[in-house]
Design a protein around this motif. Sequence first.
Motif, PDB file in Angstrom:
ATOM      1  N   ARG A 229      -1.108  -1.995  -4.656  1.00 25.76           N
ATOM      2  CA  ARG A 229      -0.751  -3.406  -4.840  1.00 25.76           C
ATOM      3  C   ARG A 229      -0.531  -3.671  -6.325  1.00 25.76           C
ATOM      4  O   ARG A 229      -1.404  -3.391  -7.138  1.00 25.76           O
ATOM      5  N   GLN A 243      -8.463   2.941   1.450  1.00 27.64           N
ATOM      6  CA  GLN A 243      -9.054   2.215   2.579  1.00 27.64           C
ATOM      7  C   GLN A 243      -9.348   3.170   3.723  1.00 27.64           C
ATOM      8  O   GLN A 243      -8.586   4.096   3.966  1.00 27.64           O
ATOM      9  N   ASP A 245      -8.806   3.002   7.188  1.00 23.93           N
ATOM     10  CA  ASP A 245      -7.972   2.115   7.978  1.00 23.93           C
ATOM     11  C   ASP A 245      -7.961   2.597   9.415  1.00 23.93           C
ATOM     12  O   ASP A 245      -7.706   3.763   9.667  1.00 23.93           O
TER      13      ASP A 245
HETATM   14  N1  ASP Z   1      -4.354  -4.251   6.803  1.00 21.90           N
HETATM   15  C1  ASP Z   1      -5.495  -5.077   6.536  1.00 21.90           C
HETATM   16  C2  ASP Z   1      -5.846  -4.952   5.037  1.00 21.90           C
HETATM   17  O1  ASP Z   1      -5.367  -4.047   4.385  1.00 21.90           O
HETATM   18  C3  ASP Z   1      -6.688  -4.712   7.332  1.00 21.90           C
HETATM   19  C4  ASP Z   1      -6.495  -4.822   8.812  1.00 21.90           C
HETATM   20  O2  ASP Z   1      -6.191  -5.909   9.309  1.00 21.90           O
HETATM   21  O3  ASP Z   1      -6.731  -3.808   9.496  1.00 21.90           O
HETATM   22  O4  ASP Z   1      -6.610  -5.723   4.519  1.00 21.90           O
END
Ligand code: ASP
Length: 598
Positions: A229, A243, A245
Amino acid sequence: MVNSVFSTGMRTDLCGEIDKEYEGGKVTLSGWVNKRRDHGKLIFVDLRDFSGVVQLIFDSKINNNSYLMAREIRNEYVIKVTGKVRMRSKDTVNISISTGEIEIVVEDVTIFSRSKTPPFMIEDRNKVEENVRLEYRYIDLRAKKMQENIRLRHKITAATRDYFNSRGFLEIETPVLGKSTPEGARDFLVPSRLNPGKFYALPQSPQLFKQILMFSGFDRCYQIARCFRDEDLRADRQPEFTQIDLEMTFVEVEDVIRMIEGLFNYLFKTVFGKEIEPYFKRITWKNSMEIYGTDKPDLRFGLNIKDISEIFKKSGLKIFSKTLKNNDGFIKGIVIDDCSALTRKDIDDIVEMAKKSGAGGLIWIKIGKNLDFQSPIAKFLSEKEKKDLIKTLSLKENNLLLIVADKYMVTCRSLGIIRNHVAHKLKLVDEDRFNFIWVYDFPLFEWDDRENRISPVHHPFTKPDDNTAGYLDKDPLKVKSEAYDIVLNGEEIGGGSIRINDTNLQKKIFKILQIDENRVEENFGFFVRAMEHGIPPHGGIALGMDRLVMLLGKLDSIREVIAFPKTQSAVCMLTGSPSVVSEEQLREVHINIMEEEK
Ligand code: ASP
């Protein structure tokens, strides 16, 4: 003991493994010179590898060649030694290290490589400016603490994989060269050489791909995903971060929550050998804002926010009466037990803090002897108001009451900031506790003052909650979502939701967010079309790995758990990226750099 997984042609054991069990045995060790002490005919060297430090002794009487080589050795040289393990004399035993009872009498030494004088002594790293540590990261990472941090991160990553692998999840990679989408933060762009004038975007998260994998029937998947980001960096942010994820098919909120509670229980057990509560507390977003003034509540201390608007309904104090006339006006306060712990300057700082957080000001009242009110506003309070305050807040001598009167959100938020500040200042936080809490029942949208439009609290793919979805057309700010955040010790460590799985509803959400049809097609066309081909109910979550490791390791900065982090200005001190590229490279990617605007 040539049986360690670390035994190689250049070492039999690790430095930190040698103890009195080895007495009389011969070992070969390789590592870095941690310290060297020259005692004339005897030279002592502390040899270090990741496992620890062991004392070597070079004695001119035992092996003069090795002794002569040891005279050349300096800090951070990399050497190999072979020698005999012997017990140290009683007066030189060092009980603070595992190898402190023995030493190795060196018979043979090889110098693998020499080192310049290091820019700082490893043990002095805490005194060195962080940018210097980042520039010489290869040296900084040699420090015991950094070795521990990066190893802790590895353990958490490995245990995370074990946990999900044994629960039917697949680890599936998704593209790093992706598509730019206008929602969320700013994208990092990558020019395409083969497609002049076109750009990839680095993923802010694998959100859409992980959802599409559910559309494709993979049932459950996870990724230890690198996300990017391009934002101005706040204290604990990095332009690239990691993350955990995951996404699951045929699930409700409860299923995702249980899966993540299971993950944390597993992590604590395998990484720290600790049991934690199997299920975590939950709080609605509204209660969290009201009681703790934040959607990241820290429950390791009290100082809860109390609503005292009712008491001041007929107040003679202008600021109170004016606030309450506004239909979004509230008066709230927190009570600090012992006001003697705060100086006048501390209180002034708190007032400033309230102003900075958007409140018009902050009123304080000290409770003196005989419950006497000491405050600049004391004379404006009626006896009844004082009595009601004492009763409602159970005020006692020495208490300090901090009051904010303002719009609802401003009141909550500013007291939330003050609550955290005071708790740390007065050391009311139990630093040994790990306090997890789920926050749920979030609004689906919020009003974005800067953009002057509605925006999603999580992201546009979050499912509205069925009970409030009826407001979508009339009053979308009233709609709640099936989203959940997980908070650890007052820090958000993850968030996710059940996703929309109905194309029309998804289109309606884009409309409410004022993303017009052309932009929907341009940015999310592929996704909306995918939704039209039979998609299962699904949901997921992402946990911030860097912050998680930082909190579990009880560290102060995420840069302590990232091997090669960037600075606040997004610069890599080690490599010097970002850097200028050649004209030729720019031409190849069809980029013309504009003169810097004056
Ligand atoms: N994609 C979201 C985030 O990066 C997390 C999610 O809703 O799974 O914050």
